[in-house]
Enzyme design. Structure first.
Site, short mmCIF file in Angstrom:
data_model
loop_
_atom_site.label_atom_id
_atom_site.label_comp_id
_atom_site.label_asym_id
_atom_site.label_seq_id
_atom_site.Cartn_x
_atom_site.Cartn_y
_atom_site.Cartn_z
N LEU A 28 11.20 -20.12 -5.63
CA LEU A 28 10.25 -19.29 -4.88
C LEU A 28 8.82 -19.48 -5.38
O LEU A 28 8.58 -19.50 -6.59
CB LEU A 28 10.65 -17.81 -5.06
CG LEU A 28 9.75 -16.78 -4.37
CD1 LEU A 28 9.95 -16.79 -2.86
CD2 LEU A 28 10.02 -15.37 -4.92
N ASP A 47 0.84 -1.21 0.00
CA ASP A 47 0.00 0.00 0.00
C ASP A 47 0.87 1.26 0.00
O ASP A 47 1.99 1.26 0.52
CB ASP A 47 -0.90 -0.01 1.25
CG ASP A 47 -2.01 1.02 1.14
OD1 ASP A 47 -2.44 1.34 0.02
OD2 ASP A 47 -2.44 1.53 2.20
N HIS A 83 2.12 3.52 -9.08
CA HIS A 83 1.93 2.09 -9.39
C HIS A 83 3.11 1.56 -10.21
O HIS A 83 3.57 0.44 -9.99
CB HIS A 83 0.61 1.88 -10.14
CG HIS A 83 -0.60 2.23 -9.32
ND1 HIS A 83 -0.78 1.77 -8.04
CD2 HIS A 83 -1.69 3.02 -9.58
CE1 HIS A 83 -1.92 2.24 -7.55
NE2 HIS A 83 -2.49 3.01 -8.47
C1 IPE Z 1 -5.16 -2.82 -0.08
O1 IPE Z 1 -4.91 -1.47 -0.27
C2 IPE Z 1 -5.22 -3.54 -1.41
C3 IPE Z 1 -3.96 -3.66 -2.13
C4 IPE Z 1 -2.79 -3.33 -1.69
C5 IPE Z 1 -4.07 -4.25 -3.43
P1 IPE Z 1 -6.10 -0.40 -0.34
O2 IPE Z 1 -5.47 0.93 -0.54
O3 IPE Z 1 -7.09 -0.84 -1.35
O4 IPE Z 1 -6.76 -0.54 1.11
P2 IPE Z 1 -7.62 0.50 1.94
O5 IPE Z 1 -8.67 1.04 1.00
O6 IPE Z 1 -6.70 1.57 2.43
O7 IPE Z 1 -8.19 -0.30 3.07
C1 IPE Z 2 -1.60 0.26 -3.31
O1 IPE Z 2 -1.40 1.61 -3.36
C2 IPE Z 2 -1.84 -0.34 -4.66
C3 IPE Z 2 -3.22 -0.79 -4.88
C4 IPE Z 2 -4.20 -0.77 -4.03
C5 IPE Z 2 -3.49 -1.32 -6.20
P1 IPE Z 2 -2.60 2.64 -3.33
O2 IPE Z 2 -3.00 2.95 -4.73
O3 IPE Z 2 -3.70 2.15 -2.46
O4 IPE Z 2 -1.90 3.91 -2.69
P2 IPE Z 2 -2.49 4.89 -1.60
O5 IPE Z 2 -2.92 4.07 -0.44
O6 IPE Z 2 -3.63 5.60 -2.26
O7 IPE Z 2 -1.34 5.79 -1.28
MG MG Z 3 -4.13 2.39 -0.47
#
Ligand code: IPE
Ligand code: IPE
Ligand code: MG
Length: 234
Positions: free
Chosen positions: A125, A14, A31
């Site tokens: 892995l 995240d 990303h």
């Molecule tokens: C969790 O991250 C999902 C992934 C890393 C793919 P999110 O950004 O979607 O989670 P929330 O919304 O903060 O709970």
């Molecule tokens: C995690 O990063 C990747 C996915 C959920 C696909 P985020 O896109 O949730 O990044 P933040 O949490 O908004 O910074």
């Molecule tokens: Mg996020």
């Protein structure tokens, strides 16, 4: 419980969006940088003693995001698979996708099939990529599969054990995660591996996923080794 020679690390990756916004960049730049971090972690994991790595790439709830971002994330998966496949094979990485693949766009599910097929015989892995994955969806699917067997008369409710339930999960056959890491400064599991993480050691990090390096993973593995896992014992 895994044997001492196995080490399964699961990661909620995240913070990509915030990493980009902090730099005045569009979220998709985060990303892209996050994908580079995945590449480096996969390469480093076996050297740190990690035998299975399960990474959360896209959740069943992430469809709530703007369509452009959703499509960027899914297409990034396709292009990375295509680009990294020869390298993954040379590193003996066996890739499996966990999640509801029926709802994925055609080119994404074709990439899923290709990467699983081309790496099926790799004995290094175990890399499990959670794509359109939700922990509750996984548990529901397992419950429905068993219920269907009961309805068909091939199983009875009293036959259900934890091991049998495991066999209906997308992550079947893998030891449960020893370590669950969440980056991005949030202390929640966001519907990841709800059944499997029962006795995992949890690590919540302030670091945003694109800044996560092999050295960060090394630090976590070292801390994990000093934790006292009791599994309910005294
Ligand atoms: C969790 O991250 C999902 C992934 C890393 C793919 P999110 O950004 O979607 O989670 P929330 O919304 O903060 O709970
Ligand atoms: C995690 O990063 C990747 C996915 C959920 C696909 P985020 O896109 O949730 O990044 P933040 O949490 O908004 O910074
Ligand atoms: Mg996020």
């Amino acid at each position: 419980m895994s044997t001492s020679s196995q080490l399964h690390v699961a990661i909620v990756m995240d913070g990509n969006g915030r990493w980009a916004v902090e730099r005045g960049l569009p979220r998709i730049a985060g990303h892209r940088q996050g994908a580079q971090a995945v590449h480096d972690i996969v390469a480093a994991a076996p050297g740190l003693g990690v035998t299975a790595l399960t990474i959360f790439a896209f959740s069943t709830e992430n469809w709530k995001r703007p369509p452009d971002e959703v499509s960027y994330i899914l297409q990034l998966f396709v292009s990375m698979v295509t680009k990294w496949l020869p390298e993954l094979i040379s590193q003996h990485v066996r890739v499996r996708i966990i999640g509801d693949r029926a709802a994925l766009p055609g080119d994404v599910s074709a990439s899923v099939e290709a990467i699983e097929k081309r790496t099926a015989f790799c004995d290094g892995l175990h890399l499990n990529v959670a794509l359109n994955y939700g922990g509750r969806a996984e548990i529901l699917l397992a419950a429905k599969t068993f219920a269907a067997e009961c309805a068909a008369g091939t199983a009875a409710p009293e036959d259900l054990t934890e091991d049998r339930f495991d066999s209906y999960l997308w992550l079947r056959g893998e030891v449960p995660p020893d370590i669950v890491v969440r980056t991005g400064a949030e202390s929640r599991v966001s519907n990841f591996l709800l059944w499997e993480m029962a006795y995992a050691e949890l690590f919540f990090l302030d670091v945003l996923w694109p800044d996560f390096t092999p050295a960060t993973l090394d630090m976590i593995v070292h801390k994990f080794k000093s934790r006292n896992r009791r599994f309910g014992g005294s």
